[in-house]
Each structure stands twice: as structure tokens, then as C-alpha cells.
Design a protein around this motif. Structure first.
Motif, PDB file in Angstrom:
ATOM      1  N   LEU A  28      49.246  44.028  58.579  1.00 55.28           N
ATOM      2  CA  LEU A  28      48.367  44.049  59.742  1.00 55.28           C
ATOM      3  C   LEU A  28      49.133  43.700  61.015  1.00 55.28           C
ATOM      4  N   ASP A  29      50.082  42.780  60.920  1.00 53.28           N
ATOM      5  CA  ASP A  29      50.910  42.411  62.067  1.00 53.28           C
ATOM      6  C   ASP A  29      51.716  43.616  62.559  1.00 53.28           C
ATOM      7  N   ILE A  30      52.302  44.379  61.653  1.00 57.30           N
ATOM      8  CA  ILE A  30      53.090  45.556  62.041  1.00 57.30           C
ATOM      9  C   ILE A  30      52.186  46.612  62.672  1.00 57.30           C
ATOM     10  N   ILE A  31      51.017  46.844  62.083  1.00 54.66           N
ATOM     11  CA  ILE A  31      50.070  47.824  62.623  1.00 54.66           C
ATOM     12  C   ILE A  31      49.616  47.405  64.025  1.00 54.66           C
ATOM     13  N   ALA A  32      49.300  46.134  64.201  1.00 49.59           N
ATOM     14  CA  ALA A  32      48.860  45.633  65.512  1.00 49.59           C
ATOM     15  C   ALA A  32      49.950  45.818  66.556  1.00 49.59           C
ATOM     16  N   ARG A  33      51.172  45.526  66.191  1.00 52.14           N
ATOM     17  CA  ARG A  33      52.282  45.668  67.137  1.00 52.14           C
ATOM     18  C   ARG A  33      52.534  47.133  67.465  1.00 52.14           C
ATOM     19  N   ALA A  34      52.432  47.997  66.464  1.00 50.25           N
ATOM     20  CA  ALA A  34      52.601  49.436  66.706  1.00 50.25           C
ATOM     21  C   ALA A  34      51.494  49.960  67.614  1.00 50.25           C
ATOM     22  N   SER A  35      50.287  49.416  67.464  1.00 49.86           N
ATOM     23  CA  SER A  35      49.159  49.892  68.277  1.00 49.86           C
ATOM     24  C   SER A  35      49.343  49.584  69.761  1.00 49.86           C
ATOM     25  N   LYS A  36      50.209  48.626  70.073  1.00 47.33           N
ATOM     26  CA  LYS A  36      50.515  48.317  71.476  1.00 47.33           C
ATOM     27  C   LYS A  36      51.583  49.259  72.036  1.00 47.33           C
ATOM     28  N   VAL A  40      48.348  56.530  69.557  1.00 44.42           N
ATOM     29  CA  VAL A  40      47.636  56.698  68.289  1.00 44.42           C
ATOM     30  C   VAL A  40      48.554  56.234  67.170  1.00 44.42           C
ATOM     31  N   VAL A  41      48.032  55.352  66.316  1.00 47.74           N
ATOM     32  CA  VAL A  41      48.776  54.901  65.143  1.00 47.74           C
ATOM     33  C   VAL A  41      48.003  55.344  63.909  1.00 47.74           C
ATOM     34  N   HIS A  42      48.642  56.180  63.114  1.00 47.05           N
ATOM     35  CA  HIS A  42      48.068  56.625  61.848  1.00 47.05           C
ATOM     36  C   HIS A  42      48.532  55.648  60.776  1.00 47.05           C
ATOM     37  N   VAL A  43      47.604  55.078  60.048  1.00 49.84           N
ATOM     38  CA  VAL A  43      47.955  54.266  58.894  1.00 49.84           C
ATOM     39  C   VAL A  43      47.792  55.193  57.696  1.00 49.84           C
ATOM     40  N   ALA A  44      48.898  55.520  57.054  1.00 48.29           N
ATOM     41  CA  ALA A  44      48.891  56.465  55.933  1.00 48.29           C
ATOM     42  C   ALA A  44      48.969  55.710  54.616  1.00 48.29           C
ATOM     43  N   VAL A  45      47.885  55.775  53.869  1.00 45.30           N
ATOM     44  CA  VAL A  45      47.874  55.206  52.524  1.00 45.30           C
ATOM     45  C   VAL A  45      48.495  56.260  51.622  1.00 45.30           C
ATOM     46  N   GLU A  58      40.436  55.015  48.139  1.00 49.80           N
ATOM     47  CA  GLU A  58      39.269  54.930  49.022  1.00 49.80           C
ATOM     48  C   GLU A  58      38.955  53.481  49.385  1.00 49.80           C
ATOM     49  N   GLU A  59      39.066  52.578  48.407  1.00 46.59           N
ATOM     50  CA  GLU A  59      38.823  51.156  48.680  1.00 46.59           C
ATOM     51  C   GLU A  59      39.871  50.602  49.645  1.00 46.59           C
ATOM     52  N   ARG A  60      41.114  50.985  49.450  1.00 46.68           N
ATOM     53  CA  ARG A  60      42.176  50.531  50.356  1.00 46.68           C
ATOM     54  C   ARG A  60      41.920  51.017  51.776  1.00 46.68           C
ATOM     55  N   MET A  61      41.553  52.298  51.887  1.00 50.39           N
ATOM     56  CA  MET A  61      41.286  52.861  53.208  1.00 50.39           C
ATOM     57  C   MET A  61      40.115  52.140  53.874  1.00 50.39           C
ATOM     58  N   ASP A  62      39.080  51.843  53.120  1.00 47.02           N
ATOM     59  CA  ASP A  62      37.930  51.125  53.668  1.00 47.02           C
ATOM     60  C   ASP A  62      38.339  49.738  54.155  1.00 47.02           C
ATOM     61  N   LEU A  63      39.108  49.008  53.345  1.00 48.04           N
ATOM     62  CA  LEU A  63      39.559  47.681  53.758  1.00 48.04           C
ATOM     63  C   LEU A  63      40.423  47.754  55.015  1.00 48.04           C
ATOM     64  N   ILE A  64      41.306  48.741  55.075  1.00 40.23           N
ATOM     65  CA  ILE A  64      42.174  48.883  56.257  1.00 40.23           C
ATOM     66  C   ILE A  64      41.327  49.203  57.488  1.00 40.23           C
ATOM     67  N   ARG A  65      40.371  50.099  57.345  1.00 36.80           N
ATOM     68  CA  ARG A  65      39.495  50.416  58.486  1.00 36.80           C
ATOM     69  C   ARG A  65      38.757  49.171  58.975  1.00 36.80           C
ATOM     70  N   ARG A  66      38.314  48.361  58.044  1.00 35.69           N
ATOM     71  CA  ARG A  66      37.567  47.160  58.417  1.00 35.69           C
ATOM     72  C   ARG A  66      38.452  46.153  59.159  1.00 35.69           C
ATOM     73  N   ASN A  73      42.808  52.637  68.610  1.00 34.95           N
ATOM     74  CA  ASN A  73      43.786  53.726  68.503  1.00 34.95           C
ATOM     75  C   ASN A  73      44.397  53.845  67.095  1.00 34.95           C
ATOM     76  N   VAL A  74      43.787  53.201  66.110  1.00 36.94           N
ATOM     77  CA  VAL A  74      44.281  53.262  64.731  1.00 36.94           C
ATOM     78  C   VAL A  74      43.402  54.206  63.921  1.00 36.94           C
ATOM     79  N   VAL A  75      44.053  55.143  63.230  1.00 40.18           N
ATOM     80  CA  VAL A  75      43.387  56.118  62.370  1.00 40.18           C
ATOM     81  C   VAL A  75      43.901  55.892  60.953  1.00 40.18           C
ATOM     82  N   VAL A  76      42.997  55.769  59.993  1.00 45.69           N
ATOM     83  CA  VAL A  76      43.384  55.505  58.602  1.00 45.69           C
ATOM     84  C   VAL A  76      43.170  56.775  57.783  1.00 45.69           C
TER      85      VAL A  76
END
Length: 169
Positions: A28-36, A40-45, A58-66, A73-76
Motif C-alpha cells: 500500500l505504501d508503494i501504491i500510495a507513493r506511485a499515485s503521487k 493513473v496507477v494500475h494495480v495489476a493482480v 476477485e477477493e484480492r481485487m476487492d480488498l485492494i479496491r477497498r 487515480n488507482v485502477v485495480v
């Protein structure tokens, strides 16, 4: 369409790939820093059929979205195949990877050079926050399975899901 793309501006895109089984505070720290740094930051599971995950894709994607809901600007998404194909399909020129230790760098540098050689995609290495330098999803799952307290290593909703899943087993 409105916004920068409708005005002819090219959005700066990057991808943060991983299995995220489950997503940790380090991820989450890396994603947050990338979002700055990117529009657009795509989180690819990434789907690896040879690995049996604790959580479904699907569960992982849901948790990441939450846990990334505060970043508009984050797309999962999920992807099965080469990361560079994911990038090519979405016109993403950069991969953002967190590095915990020198051992990560050795492996990730080879991957970065291969990806660049295949498609020209660049890899940006971000040093992990020292608080999370030892952290991996595998280690979190192992410690939690033995009853260790990992609540400080995961977003609360992820910790709840992990505890519930381990209770089921």
C-alpha cells in the motif's frame, strides 16, 4: 469525455504489479507513493495458475479496491500472462516496484531489463519504507497461521479478512 485526455494531454500511467495475496501495508505504501507521481496507477493482480492463493483473485481485487479507495487515480485489474502485454494493451510506459533489500534488486533488475528489451517499458524502483523492509505476503500468512499478531502489517479490512480465512481452514 472530460479531463486531461479530452484536452489532448497524455496521462502519465504506471503499473504496480504483484500477487497481493494479501495486500500488505508495504504494498500500500508503494501504491500510495506511485499515485503521487503518476496520473493513473494500475494495480495489476497477476494470476499465476501454478500457485494456489489464500484469497481468490476477485477477493484480492476487492480488498485492494477497498484499501486504495482514497486514491482516485488507482485502477485495480487482474492479468494472466506477461506484465509487458498488460502494459502494451493499456499504453502504460512504466512499472513501479518496491525494493526491500539488495536481493530484491538482483532479481528485479533482470526482470526490468527483460521487460525493457521486450517492449521498451521502463521500471522505476522505489525503496521500501524501512518499517516494511522485511514484509512479504508469504511471511504475513505464515506468522498469522501460527497465531502471531500481524495486525500492524496489514490494513484493518485485510487483517479481518485474513483472520477469517485462516479460521475457515
Amino acid at each position: 469525455m472530460t479531463g486531461p485526455e479530452s484536452e489532448g494531454l497524455q496521462l502519465r500511467r504506471a503499473v504496480c504489479p504483484g500477487s497481493f495475496d494479501p495486500i500488505t501495508n508495504g504494498h500500500l505504501d508503494i501504491i500510495a507513493r506511485a499515485s503521487k507521481l503518476y496520473d493513473v496507477v494500475h494495480v495489476a493482480v497477476m494470476i499465476n495458475q501454478s500457485k494456489k492463493g489464500l484469497f481468490t483473485v476477485e477477493e484480492r481485487m476487492d480488498l485492494i479496491r477497498r484499501v486504495t479507495a482514497e486514491y482516485d487515480n488507482v485502477v485495480v485489474e487482474s492479468h494472466h500472462g506477461l506484465l509487458v502485454d498488460f502494459c502494451k494493451e493499456r499504453d502504460i510506459p512504466a512499472i513501479v516496484k518496491g525494493l526491500r533489500a539488495v536481493s530484491d534488486f538482483d532479481y528485479e533488475l533482470q526482470m526490468a531489463q527483460m521487460n525493457n528489451g521486450l517492449t521498451g517499458v521502463e521500471t522505476l524502483f522505489v525503496p521500501t519504507n524501512p518499517t516494511y523492509s522485511f514484509l512479504s505476503s508469504s511471511l504475513v500468512k505464515e506468522v498469522a497461521a501460527w497465531g502471531g499478531d500481524v495486525s500492524h502489517l496489514l490494513p484493518p479490512v485485510v487483517h479481518e479478512a485474513l483472520v477469517a480465512r485462516l479460521r475457515e481452514k
